[in-house]
Design an enzyme around this catalytic site. Sequence first.
Site, mmCIF file in Angstrom:
data_model
loop_
_atom_site.group_PDB
_atom_site.id
_atom_site.type_symbol
_atom_site.label_atom_id
_atom_site.label_comp_id
_atom_site.label_asym_id
_atom_site.label_seq_id
_atom_site.Cartn_x
_atom_site.Cartn_y
_atom_site.Cartn_z
ATOM 1 N N LYS A 124 -39.396 -4.530 3.108
ATOM 2 C CA LYS A 124 -40.179 -3.661 3.850
ATOM 3 C C LYS A 124 -38.988 -2.534 4.106
ATOM 4 O O LYS A 124 -39.473 -1.428 4.552
ATOM 5 C CB LYS A 124 -40.956 -4.068 4.912
ATOM 6 C CG LYS A 124 -41.982 -5.105 4.820
ATOM 7 C CD LYS A 124 -42.505 -5.628 5.862
ATOM 8 C CE LYS A 124 -43.424 -6.899 5.600
ATOM 9 N NZ LYS A 124 -43.700 -7.730 6.973
ATOM 10 N N GLY A 125 -37.848 -2.889 4.089
ATOM 11 C CA GLY A 125 -36.674 -2.219 4.757
ATOM 12 C C GLY A 125 -36.723 -0.884 4.305
ATOM 13 O O GLY A 125 -36.357 0.147 5.031
ATOM 14 N N PHE A 172 -24.842 -5.842 13.132
ATOM 15 C CA PHE A 172 -26.433 -5.759 12.802
ATOM 16 C C PHE A 172 -27.103 -4.649 13.485
ATOM 17 O O PHE A 172 -27.270 -4.347 14.349
ATOM 18 C CB PHE A 172 -27.391 -7.249 13.302
ATOM 19 C CG PHE A 172 -28.533 -7.497 12.710
ATOM 20 C CD1 PHE A 172 -28.597 -8.080 11.485
ATOM 21 C CD2 PHE A 172 -29.535 -7.103 13.560
ATOM 22 C CE1 PHE A 172 -29.669 -8.038 10.949
ATOM 23 C CE2 PHE A 172 -30.989 -7.148 12.995
ATOM 24 C CZ PHE A 172 -30.720 -7.809 11.676
ATOM 25 N N GLU A 222 -33.067 1.154 -1.335
ATOM 26 C CA GLU A 222 -32.862 -0.042 -0.597
ATOM 27 C C GLU A 222 -32.230 0.490 0.762
ATOM 28 O O GLU A 222 -31.772 1.607 0.992
ATOM 29 C CB GLU A 222 -31.867 -0.841 -1.264
ATOM 30 C CG GLU A 222 -31.174 -2.029 -0.487
ATOM 31 C CD GLU A 222 -32.328 -2.940 -0.231
ATOM 32 O OE1 GLU A 222 -33.317 -2.657 0.436
ATOM 33 O OE2 GLU A 222 -31.774 -4.315 -0.479
ATOM 34 N N ASP A 256 -25.653 -5.250 1.998
ATOM 35 C CA ASP A 256 -24.505 -5.863 3.177
ATOM 36 C C ASP A 256 -23.745 -6.948 2.195
ATOM 37 O O ASP A 256 -22.607 -6.520 1.752
ATOM 38 C CB ASP A 256 -25.581 -6.948 3.690
ATOM 39 C CG ASP A 256 -24.837 -7.613 4.912
ATOM 40 O OD1 ASP A 256 -23.656 -7.228 5.416
ATOM 41 O OD2 ASP A 256 -25.555 -8.728 5.496
ATOM 42 N N LYS A 315 -22.572 -1.828 4.232
ATOM 43 C CA LYS A 315 -21.755 -2.324 5.100
ATOM 44 C C LYS A 315 -20.488 -2.922 4.089
ATOM 45 O O LYS A 315 -20.697 -3.873 3.822
ATOM 46 C CB LYS A 315 -22.404 -3.559 5.585
ATOM 47 C CG LYS A 315 -22.894 -3.394 7.159
ATOM 48 C CD LYS A 315 -23.259 -4.928 7.674
ATOM 49 C CE LYS A 315 -24.436 -4.579 8.488
ATOM 50 N NZ LYS A 315 -24.977 -5.821 8.848
HETATM 51 P P1 5GP Z 1 -27.407 -8.662 1.236
HETATM 52 O O1 5GP Z 1 -28.317 -9.542 0.229
HETATM 53 O O2 5GP Z 1 -26.960 -7.288 0.700
HETATM 54 O O3 5GP Z 1 -26.447 -9.384 2.106
HETATM 55 O O4 5GP Z 1 -28.451 -8.278 2.295
HETATM 56 C C1 5GP Z 1 -29.484 -7.334 1.963
HETATM 57 C C2 5GP Z 1 -30.724 -7.192 3.133
HETATM 58 O O5 5GP Z 1 -30.496 -8.068 4.190
HETATM 59 C C3 5GP Z 1 -30.938 -5.928 3.444
HETATM 60 O O6 5GP Z 1 -32.082 -5.191 2.404
HETATM 61 C C4 5GP Z 1 -31.649 -6.182 4.599
HETATM 62 O O7 5GP Z 1 -33.134 -6.658 4.681
HETATM 63 C C5 5GP Z 1 -30.882 -7.351 5.281
HETATM 64 N N1 5GP Z 1 -29.815 -6.814 6.058
HETATM 65 C C6 5GP Z 1 -28.356 -6.988 6.122
HETATM 66 N N2 5GP Z 1 -27.763 -6.227 7.034
HETATM 67 C C7 5GP Z 1 -28.662 -5.953 7.870
HETATM 68 C C8 5GP Z 1 -28.463 -5.404 9.271
HETATM 69 O O8 5GP Z 1 -27.582 -5.006 9.668
HETATM 70 N N3 5GP Z 1 -29.730 -5.309 9.698
HETATM 71 C C9 5GP Z 1 -30.950 -5.536 9.275
HETATM 72 N N4 5GP Z 1 -32.218 -5.305 10.166
HETATM 73 N N5 5GP Z 1 -31.187 -6.084 8.091
HETATM 74 C C10 5GP Z 1 -30.151 -6.246 7.340
#
Ligand code: 5GP
Length: 181
Positions: free
Chosen positions: A41-42, A150, A97, A101, A129
């Site tokens: 949903k983000g 976060f 997206e 992260d 990030k």
């Molecule tokens: P990744 O697979 O790149 O580690 O994470 C991607 C997903 O993790 C993002 O689409 C998001 O939903 C969640 N996410 C990663 N970092 C954050 C953050 O700082 N805040 C929030 N709310 N969600 C995050």
Amino acid sequence: MDAIAKVLVSEQEIAQRVRELGQQISRDYEGQDLLLTCILKGGVAFLVDLMREVTIPHEIDFIAISSYGQSTESSGVVRILKDLDRPIEGRHVLIVEDIVDTGRTLSYIISNLRTRNPASVRICTLLSKPARREIDIPVDYIGFEVPNEFVVGYGLDYAERYRNLRFVGVLHESVYKTKRG
Ligand code: 5GP
């Protein structure tokens, strides 16, 4: 809002950057069959603003995946909960997206989408990030780089809350320690 410790990216900064990204995407995909693919949903807040800054004809579609759930730590498990409505063969897919992260989620989604023979798959993320990256995926369009904190707001949640904030910010630690959802 009391729950917010600090604002990282303001409403005005987001609007300005989304406009620039929309213009850049419109130039880069001119004459191509563009499909903006939002990750639910983000990515929703970003998509609805971005699509209105993209001036070339395009379509939108949605994909939903499992992510952090109620926690702020990555589980590393990615599962498709809702797939795209239509095939993407021969089309130019631009993934929209909220944040990259570790890169695990997008790495999985990209390899999944590539098996469907699209003309191209690229990534447009509002936030990145870099300090947290585990998988080195190419990110073609980045709104803002943020520190290793976060963040919530503008689509990003903590326990499904705060997606409606017009800015991106960091929550007070007390929010994590008290009641949820
Ligand atoms: P990744 O697979 O790149 O580690 O994470 C991607 C997903 O993790 C993002 O689409 C998001 O939903 C969640 N996410 C990663 N970092 C954050 C953050 O700082 N805040 C929030 N709310 N969600 C995050």
